[in-house]
Write a protein that holds these residues in place. Sequence first.
Motif, PDB file in Angstrom:
ATOM      1  N   GLN A  58      -2.208  -0.420  12.805  1.00  0.00           N
ATOM      2  CA  GLN A  58      -3.479  -0.284  13.512  1.00  0.00           C
ATOM      3  C   GLN A  58      -4.459  -1.389  13.152  1.00  0.00           C
ATOM      4  O   GLN A  58      -5.237  -1.827  13.986  1.00  0.00           O
ATOM      5  N   ALA A  59      -4.428  -1.843  11.911  1.00  0.00           N
ATOM      6  CA  ALA A  59      -5.355  -2.869  11.454  1.00  0.00           C
ATOM      7  C   ALA A  59      -5.012  -4.227  12.068  1.00  0.00           C
ATOM      8  O   ALA A  59      -5.854  -5.108  12.108  1.00  0.00           O
ATOM      9  N   GLY A  60      -3.769  -4.380  12.499  1.00  0.00           N
ATOM     10  CA  GLY A  60      -3.364  -5.642  13.086  1.00  0.00           C
ATOM     11  C   GLY A  60      -3.085  -6.702  12.035  1.00  0.00           C
ATOM     12  O   GLY A  60      -2.727  -7.821  12.347  1.00  0.00           O
ATOM     13  N   GLN A  61      -3.292  -6.355  10.809  1.00  0.00           N
ATOM     14  CA  GLN A  61      -2.971  -7.248   9.709  1.00  0.00           C
ATOM     15  C   GLN A  61      -2.602  -6.372   8.530  1.00  0.00           C
ATOM     16  O   GLN A  61      -2.968  -5.220   8.477  1.00  0.00           O
ATOM     17  N   GLY A  62      -1.873  -6.904   7.605  1.00  0.00           N
ATOM     18  CA  GLY A  62      -1.385  -6.096   6.507  1.00  0.00           C
ATOM     19  C   GLY A  62      -2.345  -5.955   5.356  1.00  0.00           C
ATOM     20  O   GLY A  62      -3.033  -6.893   4.990  1.00  0.00           O
ATOM     21  N   CYS A  63      -2.398  -4.765   4.801  1.00  0.00           N
ATOM     22  CA  CYS A  63      -3.001  -4.614   3.491  1.00  0.00           C
ATOM     23  C   CYS A  63      -1.887  -4.787   2.471  1.00  0.00           C
ATOM     24  O   CYS A  63      -2.086  -4.672   1.287  1.00  0.00           O
ATOM     25  N   CYS A  64      -0.702  -5.028   3.005  1.00  0.00           N
ATOM     26  CA  CYS A  64       0.484  -5.182   2.171  1.00  0.00           C
ATOM     27  C   CYS A  64       0.933  -6.637   2.177  1.00  0.00           C
ATOM     28  O   CYS A  64       0.735  -7.343   3.134  1.00  0.00           O
ATOM     29  N   SER A  65       1.604  -7.030   1.121  1.00  0.00           N
ATOM     30  CA  SER A  65       2.157  -8.374   1.082  1.00  0.00           C
ATOM     31  C   SER A  65       3.305  -8.477   2.075  1.00  0.00           C
ATOM     32  O   SER A  65       4.077  -7.549   2.250  1.00  0.00           O
ATOM     33  N   GLY A  66       3.379  -9.591   2.745  1.00  0.00           N
ATOM     34  CA  GLY A  66       4.469  -9.813   3.676  1.00  0.00           C
ATOM     35  C   GLY A  66       4.266  -9.229   5.055  1.00  0.00           C
ATOM     36  O   GLY A  66       5.092  -9.379   5.928  1.00  0.00           O
ATOM     37  N   HIS A  67       3.156  -8.528   5.297  1.00  0.00           N
ATOM     38  CA  HIS A  67       2.922  -7.949   6.619  1.00  0.00           C
ATOM     39  C   HIS A  67       1.653  -8.510   7.201  1.00  0.00           C
ATOM     40  O   HIS A  67       0.651  -8.626   6.654  1.00  0.00           O
TER      41      HIS A  67
ATOM     42  N   CYS B 133       0.814  -1.223   0.000  1.00  0.00           N
ATOM     43  CA  CYS B 133       0.000   0.000   0.000  1.00  0.00           C
ATOM     44  C   CYS B 133       0.844   1.268   0.000  1.00  0.00           C
ATOM     45  O   CYS B 133       0.345   2.333  -0.324  1.00  0.00           O
ATOM     46  N   CYS B 134       2.134   1.170   0.406  1.00  0.00           N
ATOM     47  CA  CYS B 134       2.933   2.386   0.507  1.00  0.00           C
ATOM     48  C   CYS B 134       4.426   2.069   0.458  1.00  0.00           C
ATOM     49  O   CYS B 134       4.828   0.910   0.522  1.00  0.00           O
TER      50      CYS B 134
ATOM     51  N   CYS C 163       3.586   0.766   7.728  1.00  0.00           N
ATOM     52  CA  CYS C 163       2.945   2.051   7.986  1.00  0.00           C
ATOM     53  C   CYS C 163       1.911   1.963   9.114  1.00  0.00           C
ATOM     54  O   CYS C 163       1.384   0.889   9.398  1.00  0.00           O
ATOM     55  N   PRO C 164       1.608   3.089   9.782  1.00  0.00           N
ATOM     56  CA  PRO C 164       0.644   3.090  10.883  1.00  0.00           C
ATOM     57  C   PRO C 164      -0.725   2.511  10.546  1.00  0.00           C
ATOM     58  O   PRO C 164      -1.276   1.774  11.369  1.00  0.00           O
ATOM     59  N   PRO C 165      -1.324   2.800   9.368  1.00  0.00           N
ATOM     60  CA  PRO C 165      -2.618   2.167   9.085  1.00  0.00           C
ATOM     61  C   PRO C 165      -2.547   0.633   9.116  1.00  0.00           C
ATOM     62  O   PRO C 165      -3.461  -0.022   9.591  1.00  0.00           O
ATOM     63  N   VAL C 166      -1.450   0.059   8.641  1.00  0.00           N
ATOM     64  CA  VAL C 166      -1.274  -1.394   8.674  1.00  0.00           C
ATOM     65  C   VAL C 166      -1.058  -1.852  10.115  1.00  0.00           C
ATOM     66  O   VAL C 166      -1.607  -2.864  10.551  1.00  0.00           O
TER      67      VAL C 166
END
Length: 74
Positions: free
Chosen positions: A65-74, A49-50, A60-63
């Motif tokens: 805060q979500a407790g799970q990644g919107c990104c690969s590998g997180h 995502c960033c 990033c903080p949004p990831v």
Amino acid sequence: MTNPLQLDSVLTCPHCGFAKEERMPTDACQYFYQCSHCGALLKPKPGDCCVYCSYGTVPCPPVQQAGQGCCSGH
């Protein structure tokens, strides 16, 4: 109990290898980042995502805060 957000991340440029600690925005993902050493304009890798999730030491903080990644590998 939640962990406090980590707001500092070290970004490493994939073009020149220069690393620099930066403060991340808390309310949005940062899509572009210009390397202060070689001037390359970094964009997130596909699926991320960033730039912090692609090239940083901390997602990033949004990831965070979500407790799970919107990104690969997180």
